[in-house]
Scaffold this motif. Structure first.
Motif, mmCIF file in Angstrom:
data_model
loop_
_atom_site.group_PDB
_atom_site.id
_atom_site.type_symbol
_atom_site.label_atom_id
_atom_site.label_comp_id
_atom_site.label_asym_id
_atom_site.label_seq_id
_atom_site.Cartn_x
_atom_site.Cartn_y
_atom_site.Cartn_z
ATOM 1 N N LEU A 227 14.153 -15.110 -23.971
ATOM 2 C CA LEU A 227 13.802 -15.153 -24.884
ATOM 3 C C LEU A 227 12.397 -15.002 -25.713
ATOM 4 C CD1 LEU A 227 17.392 -13.889 -25.937
ATOM 5 C CD2 LEU A 227 15.629 -13.133 -24.221
ATOM 6 N N ASP A 228 12.630 -16.394 -26.227
ATOM 7 C CA ASP A 228 11.467 -17.013 -26.780
ATOM 8 C C ASP A 228 10.276 -17.215 -26.318
ATOM 9 O OD1 ASP A 228 11.162 -18.849 -29.195
ATOM 10 O OD2 ASP A 228 9.946 -20.391 -27.968
ATOM 11 N N VAL A 229 9.904 -17.054 -25.274
ATOM 12 C CA VAL A 229 9.060 -16.710 -24.460
ATOM 13 C C VAL A 229 8.498 -15.435 -24.889
ATOM 14 C CG1 VAL A 229 7.644 -16.198 -22.177
ATOM 15 C CG2 VAL A 229 9.230 -18.114 -22.234
ATOM 16 N N ALA A 230 9.306 -14.100 -24.606
ATOM 17 C CA ALA A 230 8.803 -12.872 -25.627
ATOM 18 C C ALA A 230 8.312 -12.898 -26.881
ATOM 19 C CB ALA A 230 9.812 -11.916 -25.193
ATOM 20 N N ALA A 231 9.066 -13.749 -27.734
ATOM 21 C CA ALA A 231 8.965 -13.891 -29.138
ATOM 22 C C ALA A 231 6.914 -14.694 -29.032
ATOM 23 C CB ALA A 231 9.921 -14.158 -30.360
ATOM 24 N N THR A 232 6.795 -15.478 -28.566
ATOM 25 C CA THR A 232 6.065 -16.693 -28.095
ATOM 26 C C THR A 232 4.448 -15.545 -27.996
ATOM 27 O OG1 THR A 232 6.759 -18.259 -27.773
ATOM 28 C CG2 THR A 232 4.642 -17.976 -27.669
ATOM 29 N N ILE A 233 4.779 -14.455 -27.224
ATOM 30 C CA ILE A 233 3.722 -13.748 -26.992
ATOM 31 C C ILE A 233 3.057 -13.078 -27.499
ATOM 32 C CG2 ILE A 233 2.942 -11.840 -25.435
ATOM 33 C CD1 ILE A 233 4.437 -13.456 -23.145
ATOM 34 N N LEU A 234 4.159 -12.311 -28.617
ATOM 35 C CA LEU A 234 4.341 -11.715 -29.580
ATOM 36 C C LEU A 234 3.006 -12.452 -30.905
ATOM 37 C CD1 LEU A 234 7.123 -9.478 -30.199
ATOM 38 C CD2 LEU A 234 4.902 -8.459 -28.537
ATOM 39 N N ALA A 235 3.917 -13.273 -30.932
ATOM 40 C CA ALA A 235 3.356 -14.440 -31.860
ATOM 41 C C ALA A 235 1.807 -14.531 -31.532
ATOM 42 C CB ALA A 235 4.369 -15.562 -32.441
ATOM 43 N N GLU A 236 1.152 -14.964 -29.878
ATOM 44 C CA GLU A 236 0.195 -15.609 -29.742
ATOM 45 C C GLU A 236 -0.993 -13.569 -29.934
ATOM 46 O OE1 GLU A 236 -3.016 -14.380 -27.803
ATOM 47 O OE2 GLU A 236 -1.501 -13.847 -26.977
ATOM 48 N N PHE A 280 4.487 -4.738 -22.084
ATOM 49 C CA PHE A 280 4.963 -4.159 -20.675
ATOM 50 C C PHE A 280 5.444 -5.915 -20.324
ATOM 51 C CE2 PHE A 280 4.599 -5.501 -16.007
ATOM 52 C CZ PHE A 280 4.981 -4.351 -15.315
ATOM 53 N N THR A 281 5.054 -6.700 -20.967
ATOM 54 C CA THR A 281 5.317 -7.723 -21.213
ATOM 55 C C THR A 281 6.224 -8.823 -21.509
ATOM 56 O OG1 THR A 281 3.080 -8.700 -20.543
ATOM 57 C CG2 THR A 281 4.399 -10.503 -21.213
ATOM 58 N N VAL A 282 6.591 -8.045 -23.496
ATOM 59 C CA VAL A 282 7.624 -8.633 -24.213
ATOM 60 C C VAL A 282 9.107 -7.903 -23.082
ATOM 61 C CG1 VAL A 282 8.476 -8.000 -26.234
ATOM 62 C CG2 VAL A 282 6.545 -9.057 -25.540
ATOM 63 N N ILE A 286 12.480 -9.792 -21.736
ATOM 64 C CA ILE A 286 13.228 -9.663 -22.536
ATOM 65 C C ILE A 286 15.080 -9.172 -21.945
ATOM 66 C CG2 ILE A 286 14.696 -7.849 -24.327
ATOM 67 C CD1 ILE A 286 11.788 -8.009 -25.631
ATOM 68 N N PHE A 287 14.193 -7.962 -21.049
ATOM 69 C CA PHE A 287 15.162 -8.324 -20.104
ATOM 70 C C PHE A 287 15.713 -8.622 -18.562
ATOM 71 C CE2 PHE A 287 13.286 -2.837 -19.980
ATOM 72 C CZ PHE A 287 13.996 -2.959 -21.014
ATOM 73 N N LEU A 288 14.711 -9.450 -18.879
ATOM 74 C CA LEU A 288 15.036 -11.099 -17.687
ATOM 75 C C LEU A 288 16.286 -11.303 -18.462
ATOM 76 C CD1 LEU A 288 15.051 -12.486 -15.068
ATOM 77 C CD2 LEU A 288 12.720 -13.510 -16.025
ATOM 78 N N GLY A 289 15.830 -11.924 -19.348
ATOM 79 C CA GLY A 289 16.686 -13.016 -20.627
ATOM 80 C C GLY A 289 17.453 -12.747 -20.459
ATOM 81 N N ASP A 290 17.689 -10.823 -20.951
ATOM 82 C CA ASP A 290 18.823 -10.463 -20.685
ATOM 83 C C ASP A 290 20.351 -10.446 -19.741
ATOM 84 O OD1 ASP A 290 21.009 -8.200 -22.974
ATOM 85 O OD2 ASP A 290 20.669 -6.951 -21.397
ATOM 86 N N TRP A 291 19.631 -10.962 -19.022
ATOM 87 C CA TRP A 291 20.192 -10.594 -17.397
ATOM 88 C C TRP A 291 20.764 -11.764 -16.766
ATOM 89 C CZ3 TRP A 291 18.691 -12.931 -12.656
ATOM 90 C CH2 TRP A 291 19.220 -13.331 -12.258
#
Length: 302
Positions: A227-236, A280-282, A286-291
């Motif tokens: 989930l942090d990868v998604a947040a990091t992509i948004l932050a970047e 699309f990436t985020v 998120i879907f993968l992290g939720d699973w």
């Protein structure tokens, strides 16, 4: 009566080996993946982005930094430039493909940096407790209370904006979340019987913490890292949009949106396509992290 004295396990067949147990776990994980639409969709989306990032040089039809002065602001749909061109005549499709490389690199690298540092610090706090735990807990609370943008501005102002600086900033600003999770999981695991047995067998504190406790905290840390990868992509993307991240001529989705924001009314595709790529990436992560949370978190299992 003779059958009861044989060495074969009840039910027949040899006892399962480590390789057999790993194979069975893999099969069970695959069955869980096939039964989860969210996991399947998220995995496909993430794999697609990763493949695009790895194969960008082969997939891109043009050099992402090449200017075509006589082909500025071409709309999507042309044969040579399927997604159009920007204000300098650069191919938007090629820039999107190369931008995926930065997002994947920054997201994964920052998660590794922050996750590694946070896991070690949280493990030490939860395992040893006492004064060390109190000091680390106060440090975590203090660090989490600092506004993110102020910390970023301070670090970037000292080191200067660059890809390496961005990875370090995003990674080191995320260590506190990992440390808090690792500390809580460690405090729970250290009271279990197998840890006491390891102590009784003469294991050292470092060996027990790394070999017996850390592996039992990895499930929660993996979910948090995903989930942090998604947040990091948004932050970047946000920092690049503000000019605090990766600098030109390196291509990033955030910079593409920043370049296109002044042309929303006349060249909508400049900001739309990189925005869709980020979404699309985020969403995929998120879907993968939720699973993964449903699969790896024992608290959610009935």
């Amino acid at each position: 009566m003779d059958d009861l004295t044989t060495d074969e396990p009840i039910g027949g067949g040899p006892p399962p080996t480590k390789r057999g147990q790993a194979t069975e776990r893999t099969r069970r994980l695959f069955r869980q993946w096939r039964s989860s639409p969210v996991g399947m969709v998220g995995s496909v989306m993430v794999i697609t982005v990763v493949l695009v990032a790895l194969l960008a040089p082969a997939l891109a039809p043009h050099d992402p930094t090449q200017h075509h002065r006589d082909m500025r602001f071409l709309p999507p749909g042309t044969a040579r430039f399927p997604l159009g061109t920007d204000q300098l005549g650069r191919d938007l499709l090629s820039r999107l493909l190369y931008g995926a490389r930065i997002s994947v690199l920054v997201g994964v690298s920052a998660a590794l940096v922050g996750g590694s540092a946070g896991a070690i610090i949280g493990l030490a706090a939860g395992f040893y407790g006492g004064t060390l735990d109190a000091l680390i807990s106060r440090a975590i609370d203090t660090f989490l209370s600092i506004p993110f943008i102020i910390l970023v501005l301070a670090v970037v102002g000292i080191l200067g904006p660059s890809l390496l600086t961005l990875i370090l900033v995003l990674g080191l600003t995320g260590w506190a979340s990992y440390a808090r999770v690792a500390r809580g999981e460690t405090m729970s695991v250290r009271e279990r019987e197998f840890v006491s047995a390891a102590y009784a067998l003469g294991g050292s504190g470092i060996r027990i913490s790394l070999r017996h406790i850390l592996p039992n905290t990895m499930a929660s840390l993996i979910v948090l890292a995903t989930l942090d990868v998604a947040a990091t992509i948004l932050a970047e993307s946000g920092l690049s949009f503000l000019g605090l991240g990766v600098q030109p001529p390196t291509v990033t989705w955030g910079l593409m949106i920043a370049d296109g924001k002044d042309y929303i009314a006349t060249a909508w595709w400049l900001a739309l396509f990189p925005g869709l790529a980020i979404s699309f990436t985020v969403l995929g992560v998120i879907f993968l992290g939720d699973w993964l949370r449903d699969v790896l978190d024992p608290k959610l299992k009935v």
